[in-house]
Motif scaffolding. Sequence first.
Motif, PDB file in Angstrom:
ATOM      1  N   ARG A  70       0.827  -1.212   0.000  1.00 15.08           N
ATOM      2  CA  ARG A  70       0.000   0.000   0.000  1.00 15.08           C
ATOM      3  C   ARG A  70       0.862   1.264   0.000  1.00 15.08           C
ATOM      4  O   ARG A  70       0.471   2.285  -0.573  1.00 15.08           O
ATOM      5  CB  ARG A  70      -0.923   0.014   1.214  1.00 15.08           C
ATOM      6  CG  ARG A  70      -1.947  -1.105   1.236  1.00 15.08           C
ATOM      7  CD  ARG A  70      -2.804  -1.027   2.498  1.00 15.08           C
ATOM      8  NE  ARG A  70      -3.749  -2.140   2.588  1.00 15.08           N
ATOM      9  CZ  ARG A  70      -4.670  -2.260   3.542  1.00 15.08           C
ATOM     10  NH1 ARG A  70      -4.746  -1.337   4.497  1.00 15.08           N
ATOM     11  NH2 ARG A  70      -5.497  -3.287   3.560  1.00 15.08           N
ATOM     12  N   ILE A  71       2.033   1.190   0.624  1.00 19.77           N
ATOM     13  CA  ILE A  71       2.901   2.366   0.724  1.00 19.77           C
ATOM     14  C   ILE A  71       3.762   2.546  -0.523  1.00 19.77           C
ATOM     15  O   ILE A  71       3.905   3.665  -1.034  1.00 19.77           O
ATOM     16  CB  ILE A  71       3.805   2.249   1.976  1.00 19.77           C
ATOM     17  CG1 ILE A  71       2.940   2.353   3.241  1.00 19.77           C
ATOM     18  CG2 ILE A  71       4.886   3.332   1.983  1.00 19.77           C
ATOM     19  CD1 ILE A  71       3.705   2.072   4.528  1.00 19.77           C
ATOM     20  N   ILE A  72       4.325   1.451  -1.047  1.00 21.88           N
ATOM     21  CA  ILE A  72       5.302   1.541  -2.134  1.00 21.88           C
ATOM     22  C   ILE A  72       4.678   1.490  -3.526  1.00 21.88           C
ATOM     23  O   ILE A  72       5.112   2.232  -4.433  1.00 21.88           O
ATOM     24  CB  ILE A  72       6.351   0.410  -2.008  1.00 21.88           C
ATOM     25  CG1 ILE A  72       7.053   0.496  -0.649  1.00 21.88           C
ATOM     26  CG2 ILE A  72       7.381   0.498  -3.135  1.00 21.88           C
ATOM     27  CD1 ILE A  72       7.812   1.778  -0.409  1.00 21.88           C
ATOM     28  N   ALA A  73       3.667   0.654  -3.733  1.00 21.68           N
ATOM     29  CA  ALA A  73       3.094   0.469  -5.075  1.00 21.68           C
ATOM     30  C   ALA A  73       2.615   1.776  -5.715  1.00 21.68           C
ATOM     31  O   ALA A  73       2.804   1.982  -6.920  1.00 21.68           O
ATOM     32  CB  ALA A  73       1.951  -0.543  -5.016  1.00 21.68           C
ATOM     33  N   PRO A  74       2.009   2.710  -4.960  1.00 21.79           N
ATOM     34  CA  PRO A  74       1.551   3.968  -5.585  1.00 21.79           C
ATOM     35  C   PRO A  74       2.676   4.814  -6.167  1.00 21.79           C
ATOM     36  O   PRO A  74       2.411   5.723  -6.963  1.00 21.79           O
ATOM     37  CB  PRO A  74       0.867   4.696  -4.418  1.00 21.79           C
ATOM     38  CG  PRO A  74       0.419   3.610  -3.500  1.00 21.79           C
ATOM     39  CD  PRO A  74       1.508   2.586  -3.576  1.00 21.79           C
ATOM     40  N   TRP A  75       3.930   4.537  -5.796  1.00 23.82           N
ATOM     41  CA  TRP A  75       5.039   5.311  -6.344  1.00 23.82           C
ATOM     42  C   TRP A  75       5.253   5.016  -7.833  1.00 23.82           C
ATOM     43  O   TRP A  75       5.784   5.858  -8.566  1.00 23.82           O
ATOM     44  CB  TRP A  75       6.328   5.003  -5.587  1.00 23.82           C
ATOM     45  CG  TRP A  75       6.328   5.479  -4.170  1.00 23.82           C
ATOM     46  CD1 TRP A  75       5.288   6.080  -3.495  1.00 23.82           C
ATOM     47  CD2 TRP A  75       7.403   5.388  -3.231  1.00 23.82           C
ATOM     48  NE1 TRP A  75       5.653   6.364  -2.202  1.00 23.82           N
ATOM     49  CE2 TRP A  75       6.942   5.962  -2.006  1.00 23.82           C
ATOM     50  CE3 TRP A  75       8.689   4.896  -3.287  1.00 23.82           C
ATOM     51  CZ2 TRP A  75       7.750   6.042  -0.877  1.00 23.82           C
ATOM     52  CZ3 TRP A  75       9.509   4.964  -2.166  1.00 23.82           C
ATOM     53  CH2 TRP A  75       9.039   5.541  -0.971  1.00 23.82           C
ATOM     54  N   ILE A  76       4.848   3.824  -8.281  1.00 24.71           N
ATOM     55  CA  ILE A  76       5.076   3.447  -9.684  1.00 24.71           C
ATOM     56  C   ILE A  76       4.327   4.383 -10.632  1.00 24.71           C
ATOM     57  O   ILE A  76       4.927   4.968 -11.544  1.00 24.71           O
ATOM     58  CB  ILE A  76       4.690   1.974  -9.931  1.00 24.71           C
ATOM     59  CG1 ILE A  76       5.558   1.052  -9.061  1.00 24.71           C
ATOM     60  CG2 ILE A  76       4.853   1.609 -11.409  1.00 24.71           C
ATOM     61  CD1 ILE A  76       5.168  -0.406  -9.123  1.00 24.71           C
TER      62      ILE A  76
END
Length: 320
Positions: A70-76
């Motif tokens: 939830r924290i890292i995936a939106p950075w893509i």
Amino acid sequence: MNKRSLRTTLIAIGIPTVYAVVLRLLFGIESWANLFSVMTVTFLFCLPTIVGALTVYLSDASKARKTSYRIIAPWIPVFLFFVITLALALEGWACWLMILPVFLIAASLGGLLGGYLKARNMNNKLSISTLVLLPLLLSPLESMIESLPGTYKAYTYIDIDAPADKIWRNVTRVMEIPEAEDTGYLTRTLGFPRPVKAELNYEGVGAYRKAIFTNGLVFHETVTEYQDLQKMVFNIKAHPHEIPSTTLDEHVVIGGDYFDVLSGTYELEKLPNGIHRLHLYSYFKMNTTFNFYAGLWGKWIMKDIQNNILKIEKQRSESM
């Protein structure tokens, strides 16, 4: 990765990216500037939050359950949006570096929200639809709030082991600065013009000082207070029409709608053992609805410029 999983991943990344690009195009239409603007809290904080929420909500449930995802995936999609807007010249490198921390944090918060909505058994489609439309509802409301210009001070100093008259000569007029002497790391990274030289027609109140930077940037300075070997105060004016459009991003152009430098002051203080402390401070103005963030960057940029000049003046005063 099977076809279904690949398809879900592409949807989870692709839709938020397309959504962000479409909103950037919409918010960049000049004729709609009174309703939608990139330089707003709605765009800079709300958009990445929604991108993060969409990314996690559209992902596989097994992935969305993980906090790290939830924290890292939106950075893509944020980084894809970064690349697309640079490639299409919708944004400049300087703007992106300044807003990227906000985008990444907001996207992660949105990812946590998207995971929460996905985990709940309620009408999530309505919640997500409301989120997607939120910028179109909030931006016109934000445009009704007048931005309050904020004035900020950037203060710097350096100690110099040289006589006062020698230092002052390098303060009032700065000879040509080779690129090798330039130590403005932040401004260089952001792609800002570097200082070239400063000219002064005479010493005294009313004198005209011209600070010349690369790529056509010129600070027109008028001396308003002058004490020889002690203090020089000057008003600063940059004319946006003189600056080529390729020099600075329109959102950070000096003298433009959002950022302007107002004045500068040099003060020379005598310390023990023949050392002199050269103070340099400036006042600048920010005119956004998020001055709390823009003002921080304004200070860092102005301090980087000032420290660069002070180091050059120190090196020349101590060696020439």
